[in-house]
Design an enzyme around this catalytic site. Sequence first.
Site, PDB file in Angstrom:
ATOM      1  CG  ASP A 330      -1.870   1.131   1.295  1.00  0.00           C
ATOM      2  OD1 ASP A 330      -2.676   1.247   0.366  1.00  0.00           O
ATOM      3  OD2 ASP A 330      -1.821   1.911   2.257  1.00  0.00           O
ATOM      4  CD  GLU A 373      -2.342   2.612  -3.568  1.00  0.00           C
ATOM      5  OE1 GLU A 373      -2.889   3.605  -4.073  1.00  0.00           O
ATOM      6  OE2 GLU A 373      -1.747   2.649  -2.480  1.00  0.00           O
TER       7      GLU A 373
END
Length: 632
Positions: A330, A373
């Site tokens: 993330d 991401e």
Amino acid sequence: MCTNTKENDMDIYEFYSGRSFDAYRELGAHVKKEVTGKKTVVSGVEFVTYAPNALGVNVIGEFNDWNETVMERCYDGSFFKVFVPEARPGMMYKYKIYHRDGSSMEHCDPYGFGMELRPAFASIIRDMDTYRFHDAKWMKNRSVCQGSPLNIYEVHLGSWRTKPVFDEQGNPLTPEEIAESNRVAESWYTYKEIAPMLAEYVKEQGYNYVEFMPLSEHPSDQSWGYQNTGFFSPTSRYGTADDLKEMIDILHQHNIGTILDFVPVHFALDGYGLARYDGTALYEYPSNDVGYSEWGSMNFIHSKGEVRSFLQSAANYWLSEYHFDGLRMDAISRIIYWMGDESRGVNDRAVDFIRNMNQGLKDRHPSIILCAEDSTDFKGTTKETKYGGLGFDYKWDMGWMNDTLNFFRTLPFVRGEHYHDLTFSMMYNYNERYLLPLSHDEVVHGKATIIQKMAGMYEEKFPQAKALYAYMYAHPGKKLNFMGNEIGQFREWDEKREQDWDLLKYPNHDSFHQYMKALNKIYMKEPALSAWDDDPNGFAWILCGKENDVVYIFQREVNEDKVIVVLNLSGLVYKNYHFNYENGDTMKVLINSDWNKFGGSTKDTEKTIKGVNGDFGFDLPAFSGIYLKPVD
């Protein structure tokens, strides 16, 4: 000072230099066993924690009636260790850390393998050697899916499906009543309970991987797991470490891979967690300017070797101990640039950390999938580390996602002006290896769900969403779709509520669901749609530039296998629309989003189209996507 045996000494140099990937094998609470006769029995638990600036550390828990057991300094004096014969698996414990200013704080174990349910925060002793996996065949044959389909179903485990909750009279509560009465925890399935349901659904729907939003322990349901306190603790919301292992095992036995969201950027600021763990900024930056994130959490300081070892060991832990097949990392933009801001420049130490961690994970698990991401234009995210890249297998194509959704928000009669929003992605497609995401982030916080984003009224949204997915599944790049998208859910995702499965009793939603299932299976079956995602020979425009028509035609191929994709994204029906394709005269229709069985107006029996010397003419329904396969 305690004495150490060579058998369980940790490599201090590796730990401090940021090279350790297995620090969790020494730090934390480890169950010790001895052989008595023909039996192996638990002899106690050894507790080890790293707190270099602490005045002292004691362990408290169920085994000592929450009275303090003194831990002794070990190794170089920065670690504290104690063996407790009375401790057993399943018991709770905490570390009471004394600071040099005279204060003290109770903490959960940074390397603990379990925690109790929020808002409580005691760590729980887990025996990590009890579960036996039955997935050897899967583990041997898994791959990173380069050259093959990767179709990911993204799941938030607590809101995919839920148990019924009843009031005092035995009446079932509505989802709204469950949330309002703060009884959400009663509705959660355990890892073991949900595994067979999830495996059956995912396999039936045509996905081959599940991506789980973070399953490490976190104090706030509303953070969805992205602000952690227990980086080695499977969240107790759904059960124990062994329960999680069983869920992964069951999915593997159904030939379904598993990817875990992993958060290497920041952590929850709760006082019992990592924040000022030993009374000083141990895991975080000492300066608040870069220590606090925009999400109200603390940023890891990646320049410190012990922090690198902590995060690398956590990543390796989920892959090794639970058999996860990959990690989706993330907020990588916050790794690459200071505070995620390109104008502040590259954070060289953090980039060095992620590069080394990815390579170390690949050295240990060559067949895992590493996804970034990352919304930046940083070059080399998916390039191998030996060539200066970050070493990810795939990068989320956030540009594709934004351009595509913006196009479909646009009213049909002005889409000609935005025609090249959908062609632009091919200008940079081969810069990285991409994954196309329609994730949880696109269906929350007032953004509207995927189907709700479509322009027009209720009835117009379904054909457009079907055409969007036809475009997505034919576009080069791997696929990710968030739960609920496949049933045309209009309500934004809420972590406190089950998906609106009752929508499937309505024809529009049921036919959309059936369409998504058929599209998934065609993607999985047709090699041309995935084998050459990263090869420019795998994609070619046949018709591009029909801005007034808002029609796109392109080809996906691998070797001699080809699929022709025809998209009419205008609100108009085109009768006898023509295009030229080589010298063929017959094409098989693999799927038409406008077929009757998917809620459209085209007969399902129309399975072929005829051409003359490569000239093909056929009707194009409004808002439609058609896959064709040349047969001669």
